[in-house]
Design an enzyme around this catalytic site. Structure first.
Site, PDB file in Angstrom:
ATOM      1  CB  THR A 136      57.061  19.873  30.302  1.00 21.92           C
ATOM      2  OG1 THR A 136      56.544  18.772  31.025  1.00 21.92           O
ATOM      3  CG2 THR A 136      56.196  21.085  30.535  1.00 21.92           C
TER       4      THR A 136
ATOM      5  NE  ARG B  44      53.534  13.304  38.790  1.00 15.37           N
ATOM      6  CZ  ARG B  44      54.159  14.133  37.956  1.00 15.37           C
ATOM      7  NH1 ARG B  44      53.664  14.371  36.765  1.00 15.37           N
ATOM      8  NH2 ARG B  44      55.277  14.723  38.314  1.00 15.37           N
TER       9      ARG B  44
ATOM     10  N   GLY C  53      51.269  16.658  38.098  1.00 15.57           N
ATOM     11  CA  GLY C  53      52.573  17.274  38.351  1.00 15.57           C
ATOM     12  C   GLY C  53      52.462  18.763  38.609  1.00 15.57           C
TER      13      GLY C  53
ATOM     14  N   GLY D 176      60.550  19.811  34.697  1.00 17.90           N
ATOM     15  CA  GLY D 176      61.430  18.994  35.527  1.00 17.90           C
ATOM     16  C   GLY D 176      60.618  18.029  36.356  1.00 17.90           C
TER      17      GLY D 176
ATOM     18  N   GLY E  89      58.264  17.152  38.639  1.00 17.21           N
ATOM     19  CA  GLY E  89      57.182  17.988  39.137  1.00 17.21           C
ATOM     20  C   GLY E  89      56.990  18.032  40.636  1.00 17.21           C
TER      21      GLY E  89
HETATM   22  N1  ASP Z   1      57.149  18.814  35.146  1.00 14.01           N
HETATM   23  C1  ASP Z   1      56.462  17.764  34.459  1.00 14.01           C
HETATM   24  C2  ASP Z   1      55.746  16.899  35.469  1.00 14.01           C
HETATM   25  O1  ASP Z   1      56.288  16.631  36.512  1.00 14.01           O
HETATM   26  C3  ASP Z   1      57.373  16.905  33.646  1.00 14.01           C
HETATM   27  C4  ASP Z   1      58.211  17.660  32.642  1.00 14.01           C
HETATM   28  O2  ASP Z   1      58.626  18.783  32.920  1.00 14.01           O
HETATM   29  O3  ASP Z   1      58.447  17.128  31.558  1.00 14.01           O
HETATM   30  O4  ASP Z   1      54.664  16.459  35.185  1.00 14.01           O
END
Ligand code: ASP
Length: 344
Positions: free
Chosen positions: A210, A238, A240, A262, A264
């Site tokens: 992300t 889903r 996040g 992180g 999510g």
């Molecule tokens: N936080 C994002 C999610 O859970 C994933 C990421 O941080 O890459 O969708």
């Protein structure tokens, strides 16, 4: 008596010095970004790849820094900085978005303005080139905070945002990551491992790509934004933390701005971004104290992995993560640039 009055007088002066030094403005403007956290180890990274990530982080942050230096708004800086990363296949946002279990790409993003506490967010959109731009448009041009799926695409079209064919988001690399996880799932099922859930293989090999940015402009306004493809192999629509205000993104001129990356589900349950701001507001913690408590203590205890970039109203900046690495960069008003990947 005279002595105790003097003692009281000096204590008051000392207390005052302490609070002024805590409140000292250290940057008139500043910017901080991340390109995802996770198991990012030097031993697994080839030199060219490392150089490519660092170059892209530097390119992105310099775009935002130039806007701020020239008196532009933090909103503009966040938008343009994130768009550089969305347009790159290196990060799990925009062009480089990860694949869902169904082999599609479904993008999430959010933005918050620390002056007005206005916010915009989009979830599960499949054909909008720049989800962060759409999140900002939702904030400025609609009476809503969050739009999702087809409705969000219709709104984007009506507002003249760039629409792409969903195949624009195809990258071989991300597609192969999905195949790897699907094969792993099959193996788990063959071994009748009933405990295996669809996140296990992702987390074992986790790299959350992300992207996010927080900026403070010369007018004291903080803005924060986050954009993502979510997590590989996600199902059932889903969503996040990235599009959730208070989890993936938060900004308040009274305290700070935060962008998260992180796992999510844990960031939603912990309200990571808002908790950092709340600790500063109600407990009078410094940015460093608040980010450390939320990531290293609360999130870690819950079992969550990831990190944040955060920037307070005085221009203090913080990178905080509990993973092996986080793609990250910052730039202050003197033009000092930091670009890092590993823990160090
Ligand atoms: N936080 C994002 C999610 O859970 C994933 C990421 O941080 O890459 O969708």
């Amino acid at each position: 008596m005279k002595n105790s009055i003097l003692l009281l007088f000096f204590s008051l002066i000392l207390m005052n010095c302490e609070s002024t030094s805590k409140e000292e403005k250290i940057n008139d403007f500043a910017i901080i970004i991340h390109g995802g956290a996770g198991t990012i180890l030097k031993k697994n990274m080839i030199d060219d790849m490392e150089a490519a990530y660092k170059a892209k982080l530097e390119e992105a942050i310099k775009v935002g820094h130039t806007i701020l230096k020239n008196g532009g708004s933090s909103q503009e800086a966040v938008l343009k900085t994130i768009q550089v990363m969305e347009d790159s296949p290196l990060f799990n946002a925009g062009k480089g978005a990860v694949f869902t279990n169904a082999g599609t790409n479904e993008l999430d993003a959010s933005f918050m303005d620390g002056k007005t506490l206005n916010a915009g967010a989009v979830a599960g959109v499949k054909d909008v080139k720049s989800p962060i731009e759409l999140a900002i448009k939702i904030m400025t041009d609609s009476e809503h905070v969050m739009l999702s799926g087809e409705g969000a695409s219709t709104f984007a079209k009506e507002k003249g945002l760039e629409i792409v064919d969903p195949s624009y988001f195809y990258t071989e690399n991300r597609f192969q990551s999905l195949q790897k996880i699907i094969n792993q799932e099959k193996t788990d099922l063959d071994h009748n491992d009933k405990k295996a859930n669809f996140y296990d293989p992702i987390i074992k090999d986790s790299k959350f790509g992300t992207v996010g940015c927080v900026a403070l402009d010369k007018f004291g306004n903080i803005a924060a934004g986050t954009s993502t493809g979510g997590m590989t192999n996600k199902r059932w629509g889903r969503i996040g933390d990235a599009p959730i205000i208070g989890s993936g993104t938060y900004a308040n001129n009274k305290t700070c701005g935060v962008s998260s990356t992180g796992w999510g589900e844990y960031f939603i349950r912990s309200q990571v971004a808002y908790d950092i701001s709340a600790q500063m507001e109600y407990q009078k913690k410094s940015l460093k104290e608040a980010t450390t408590d939320v990531i290293q203590n609360k999130l870690t205890k819950l079992g969550g992995t990831g990190g944040v970039v955060a920037l307070d109203k005085n221009g203090n900046m913080s990178f905080e993560f509990n993973t092996e690495g986080m793609y990250r960069a910052s730039m202050d008003d003197k033009g000092e640039l930091i670009v890092k990947i590993y823990k160090e």
